[in-house]
Design a protein around this motif. Structure first.
Motif, PDB file in Angstrom:
ATOM      1  N   ILE A 262     -20.211  12.583  40.525  1.00  0.00           N
ATOM      2  CA  ILE A 262     -20.545  13.454  41.649  1.00  0.00           C
ATOM      3  C   ILE A 262     -20.834  14.851  41.107  1.00  0.00           C
ATOM      4  O   ILE A 262     -19.984  15.464  40.451  1.00  0.00           O
ATOM      5  N   ASP A 263     -22.028  15.367  41.379  1.00  0.00           N
ATOM      6  CA  ASP A 263     -22.440  16.680  40.869  1.00  0.00           C
ATOM      7  C   ASP A 263     -22.069  17.814  41.807  1.00  0.00           C
ATOM      8  O   ASP A 263     -21.748  18.923  41.359  1.00  0.00           O
ATOM      9  N   HIS A 264     -22.146  17.558  43.129  1.00  0.00           N
ATOM     10  CA  HIS A 264     -21.858  18.626  44.100  1.00  0.00           C
ATOM     11  C   HIS A 264     -21.107  18.060  45.294  1.00  0.00           C
ATOM     12  O   HIS A 264     -21.271  16.895  45.665  1.00  0.00           O
ATOM     13  N   TYR A 265     -20.300  18.934  45.881  1.00  0.00           N
ATOM     14  CA  TYR A 265     -19.483  18.568  47.042  1.00  0.00           C
ATOM     15  C   TYR A 265     -19.863  19.467  48.214  1.00  0.00           C
ATOM     16  O   TYR A 265     -19.942  20.697  48.069  1.00  0.00           O
ATOM     17  N   VAL A 266     -20.100  18.864  49.399  1.00  0.00           N
ATOM     18  CA  VAL A 266     -20.471  19.609  50.605  1.00  0.00           C
ATOM     19  C   VAL A 266     -19.646  19.071  51.772  1.00  0.00           C
ATOM     20  O   VAL A 266     -19.611  17.861  52.017  1.00  0.00           O
ATOM     21  N   GLU A 267     -19.001  19.991  52.493  1.00  0.00           N
ATOM     22  CA  GLU A 267     -18.153  19.597  53.628  1.00  0.00           C
ATOM     23  C   GLU A 267     -18.434  20.492  54.825  1.00  0.00           C
ATOM     24  O   GLU A 267     -18.596  21.709  54.674  1.00  0.00           O
ATOM     25  N   ILE A 268     -18.491  19.899  55.999  1.00  0.00           N
ATOM     26  CA  ILE A 268     -18.681  20.669  57.227  1.00  0.00           C
ATOM     27  C   ILE A 268     -17.753  20.131  58.302  1.00  0.00           C
ATOM     28  O   ILE A 268     -17.506  18.917  58.398  1.00  0.00           O
ATOM     29  N   GLY A 269     -17.206  21.066  59.106  1.00  0.00           N
ATOM     30  CA  GLY A 269     -16.264  20.691  60.149  1.00  0.00           C
ATOM     31  C   GLY A 269     -16.940  20.455  61.490  1.00  0.00           C
ATOM     32  O   GLY A 269     -18.149  20.650  61.655  1.00  0.00           O
ATOM     33  N   PHE A 270     -16.131  20.053  62.460  1.00  0.00           N
ATOM     34  CA  PHE A 270     -16.635  19.756  63.802  1.00  0.00           C
ATOM     35  C   PHE A 270     -17.396  20.940  64.411  1.00  0.00           C
ATOM     36  O   PHE A 270     -18.508  20.786  64.926  1.00  0.00           O
ATOM     37  N   GLY A 271     -16.749  22.105  64.361  1.00  0.00           N
ATOM     38  CA  GLY A 271     -17.340  23.279  65.017  1.00  0.00           C
ATOM     39  C   GLY A 271     -18.688  23.657  64.439  1.00  0.00           C
ATOM     40  O   GLY A 271     -19.653  23.931  65.176  1.00  0.00           O
ATOM     41  N   GLY A 272     -18.787  23.683  63.108  1.00  0.00           N
ATOM     42  CA  GLY A 272     -20.054  24.033  62.465  1.00  0.00           C
ATOM     43  C   GLY A 272     -21.154  23.032  62.761  1.00  0.00           C
ATOM     44  O   GLY A 272     -22.321  23.409  62.963  1.00  0.00           O
ATOM     45  N   PHE A 273     -20.790  21.767  62.812  1.00  0.00           N
ATOM     46  CA  PHE A 273     -21.766  20.719  63.103  1.00  0.00           C
ATOM     47  C   PHE A 273     -22.389  20.930  64.484  1.00  0.00           C
ATOM     48  O   PHE A 273     -23.616  20.890  64.652  1.00  0.00           O
ATOM     49  N   ALA A 274     -21.555  21.165  65.485  1.00  0.00           N
ATOM     50  CA  ALA A 274     -22.051  21.350  66.851  1.00  0.00           C
ATOM     51  C   ALA A 274     -22.892  22.626  66.972  1.00  0.00           C
ATOM     52  O   ALA A 274     -23.907  22.647  67.670  1.00  0.00           O
ATOM     53  N   LYS A 275     -22.500  23.693  66.262  1.00  0.00           N
ATOM     54  CA  LYS A 275     -23.232  24.954  66.342  1.00  0.00           C
ATOM     55  C   LYS A 275     -24.626  24.837  65.728  1.00  0.00           C
ATOM     56  O   LYS A 275     -25.582  25.457  66.209  1.00  0.00           O
ATOM     57  N   ILE A 276     -24.753  24.090  64.653  1.00  0.00           N
ATOM     58  CA  ILE A 276     -26.070  23.900  64.028  1.00  0.00           C
ATOM     59  C   ILE A 276     -27.025  23.223  65.013  1.00  0.00           C
ATOM     60  O   ILE A 276     -28.178  23.633  65.170  1.00  0.00           O
ATOM     61  N   VAL A 277     -26.535  22.182  65.666  1.00  0.00           N
ATOM     62  CA  VAL A 277     -27.379  21.451  66.625  1.00  0.00           C
ATOM     63  C   VAL A 277     -27.823  22.365  67.762  1.00  0.00           C
ATOM     64  O   VAL A 277     -28.995  22.380  68.150  1.00  0.00           O
ATOM     65  N   ASP A 278     -26.901  23.140  68.295  1.00  0.00           N
ATOM     66  CA  ASP A 278     -27.252  24.048  69.387  1.00  0.00           C
ATOM     67  C   ASP A 278     -28.206  25.141  68.925  1.00  0.00           C
ATOM     68  O   ASP A 278     -29.069  25.596  69.684  1.00  0.00           O
ATOM     69  N   ALA A 279     -28.067  25.583  67.671  1.00  0.00           N
ATOM     70  CA  ALA A 279     -28.916  26.663  67.153  1.00  0.00           C
ATOM     71  C   ALA A 279     -30.379  26.245  67.064  1.00  0.00           C
ATOM     72  O   ALA A 279     -31.274  27.069  67.244  1.00  0.00           O
ATOM     73  N   ILE A 280     -30.646  24.975  66.783  1.00  0.00           N
ATOM     74  CA  ILE A 280     -32.040  24.518  66.684  1.00  0.00           C
ATOM     75  C   ILE A 280     -32.560  23.969  68.010  1.00  0.00           C
ATOM     76  O   ILE A 280     -33.692  23.484  68.088  1.00  0.00           O
ATOM     77  N   GLY A 281     -31.730  24.040  69.040  1.00  0.00           N
ATOM     78  CA  GLY A 281     -32.189  23.592  70.355  1.00  0.00           C
ATOM     79  C   GLY A 281     -31.996  22.121  70.623  1.00  0.00           C
ATOM     80  O   GLY A 281     -32.636  21.559  71.521  1.00  0.00           O
ATOM     81  N   GLY A 282     -31.111  21.478  69.869  1.00  0.00           N
ATOM     82  CA  GLY A 282     -30.834  20.056  70.079  1.00  0.00           C
ATOM     83  C   GLY A 282     -31.600  19.157  69.133  1.00  0.00           C
ATOM     84  O   GLY A 282     -32.556  19.573  68.478  1.00  0.00           O
ATOM     85  N   VAL A 283     -31.162  17.901  69.055  1.00  0.00           N
ATOM     86  CA  VAL A 283     -31.782  16.905  68.179  1.00  0.00           C
ATOM     87  C   VAL A 283     -32.249  15.722  69.022  1.00  0.00           C
ATOM     88  O   VAL A 283     -31.479  15.167  69.816  1.00  0.00           O
ATOM     89  N   GLU A 284     -33.507  15.357  68.843  1.00  0.00           N
ATOM     90  CA  GLU A 284     -34.062  14.235  69.601  1.00  0.00           C
ATOM     91  C   GLU A 284     -33.768  12.913  68.881  1.00  0.00           C
ATOM     92  O   GLU A 284     -34.028  12.775  67.684  1.00  0.00           O
ATOM     93  N   LEU A 285     -33.218  11.968  69.622  1.00  0.00           N
ATOM     94  CA  LEU A 285     -32.886  10.650  69.079  1.00  0.00           C
ATOM     95  C   LEU A 285     -33.385   9.558  70.009  1.00  0.00           C
ATOM     96  O   LEU A 285     -33.480   9.756  71.228  1.00  0.00           O
TER      97      LEU A 285
END
Length: 444
Positions: free
Chosen positions: A273-296
């Motif tokens: 493993i070369d790099h480690y990346v971690e994100i929590g619940f709050g940050g995940f939800a804020k990213i989605v709201d910042a871009i205006g939602g994700v279409e699925l």
């Protein structure tokens, strides 16, 4: 009275030079008569010849050749006034491109001339404008880079990981979604249905391989059955000997954090493993709201009381709260954690694809909130650069663009509720990744 100087009386030698001492006034002294030479006869005055002026190109006005000439209006090299010549200066006259003058010049009543304003050099102006724009873009880009780089939380020290495998082709990122509630208010915890448990645990784990054969995204179910190897404590520095203890993969994170999780993944896969990346619940939800939602496009409707999921089938745009519910749902699916990891892959790929667009990158009103929302809660290793993070992001986008592969770790069975990896397929998969070969191994 004598007519001086032709007739004078008295002895000049006796009285000259005596001054006021003589009782008799001193008479004017005589001066010899000087006869002027006759002036030579005057030559008739001839006006000076003007220098020959070479023929000029059409439109040349020779009235400007001599500072003392004005107007004229005639063309050619002559100097005499033409019939109808008017020597008066018309202060309201502007000489344009008429037959007598050259456009852009104006006559001068004092015998001179005034040069008109030259035509603007648009080529030079465009070059200067382009240069200024490039400098501005560079300045903004550099300042944005350092701003974003300063927000990264480099808290994971991979140098504490011992007995590491050899590096292979490409770069391997261990991406972890934790249930950390750090920075969330009580209202946010209630709205996002995260609960209020202390500490943090891994909610999802993936390996993203960015190699010469394109990106490969491999989900590691958190219920995977793994062995905890010998490791060095991230805080104490003490070495803990491995005993062959079998646990669920997420238990490694709970026991000693990201360093032990990396050590466990490397030991059980043989992939460095070369790099480690971690994100929590709050940050995940804020990213989605910042871009205006994700279409699925959700193929089948499902509900889950624990995660708060309630989705209909079909295309829809998910906000931050709905997105978190979507990636956390497991009890609504027959495959439980395996089905959840597939939804996580699908969502993350869609998130990357819809974020890395000109409408987001070139729009500062979307770019800065998006970066700020993600970087505020992002935890990475100490060697992670913003450039490496960007490469990971675009590799994730490539998974949905047909350039890569997404899969679950191959499973051979289970022990109780733990999922057992297919060791032969895992070994083949890792060999293909390290050698930069096309991945042919299929996951569950």
């Amino acid at each position: 009275m004598n007519d001086w100087p032709d007739r004078r009386t008295g002895d000049r030698s006796e009285r000259y030079g005596r001054g006021s001492a003589d009782p008799q006034p001193e008479g004017a002294r005589s001066m010899p008569h000087i006869q002027r030479r006759p002036a030579p006869p005057q030559r008739p005055q001839v006006p000076p010849r003007r220098p020959q002026v070479p023929p000029q190109s059409p439109g040349y006005d020779d009235r400007y050749q001599d500072g003392g000439r004005q107007g004229g209006g005639h063309q050619g090299g002559g100097y005499g006034p033409e019939p109808g010549y008017d020597s008066g200066y018309n202060t309201g006259q502007v000489y344009g491109s008429g037959s007598g003058g050259s456009g852009g010049r104006r006559g001068g009543g004092d015998g001179g001339y005034v040069q008109g304003r030259p035509a603007p050099d648009w080529r030079r102006r465009i070059k200067l404008g382009a240069l200024a724009l490039v400098v501005l873009v560079l300045a903004v880009s550099v300042s944005t880079y350092f701003w974003a780089d300063s927000k990264l939380k480099r808290e994971v020290d991979l140098s504490k990981v011992i007995e590491r495998p050899e590096s292979g082709d490409g770069t391997n990122y261990l991406i972890v979604g934790s249930d950390s509630r750090e920075g969330m208010s009580a209202e946010e915890k209630k709205r996002l249905r995260t609960g209020s448990a202390e500490g943090k645990r891994t909610d999802s784990m993936m390996i993203l391989h960015d190699g010469s054969n394109g990106p490969t995204l491999i989900s590691l179910p958190r219920d995977s059955n793994v062995e905890i190897p010998t490791f060095k404590g991230s805080e104490s520095g003490k070495t803990f000997q491995g005993t062959g203890r079998q646990v669920k993969l997420n238990a490694a994170y709970a026991e000693d954090g990201p360093e032990l999780l990396v050590r466990t993944v490397e030991f059980n896969t043989g992939l460095r493993i070369d790099h480690y990346v971690e994100i929590g619940f709050g940050g995940f939800a804020k990213i989605v709201d910042a871009i205006g939602g994700v279409e699925l496009d959700i193929p089948k409707a499902f509900k889950d009381k624990k995660s708060g999921a309630d989705f209909q089938a079909g295309k829809q745009t998910l906000n931050g709260e709905q997105s978190l519910a979507f990636v956390r749902t497991r009890y609504a699916f027959a495959g439980s954690d395996l089905d959840r990891t597939k939804n996580q892959q699908k969502f993350l790929a869609a998130l990357a694809s819809q974020t890395a667009t000109p409408s987001t990158i070139l729009n500062p009103f979307k770019l800065y909130p998006t970066m700020g929302a993600g970087l505020d809660t992002l935890i990475v290793d100490k060697d992670m650069s913003l450039w490496s993070l960007g490469n990971m992001f675009f590799a994730m986008k490539g998974v949905t663009g047909g350039e890569g592969t997404s899969m679950n770790m191959p499973i051979s069975g289970s022990i109780g509720s733990n999922l057992v990896w297919d060791k032969a397929k895992v070994k083949q998969l890792v060999q293909q990744l390290n050698d930069g070969e096309k991945v042919t191994v299929k996951g569950n």
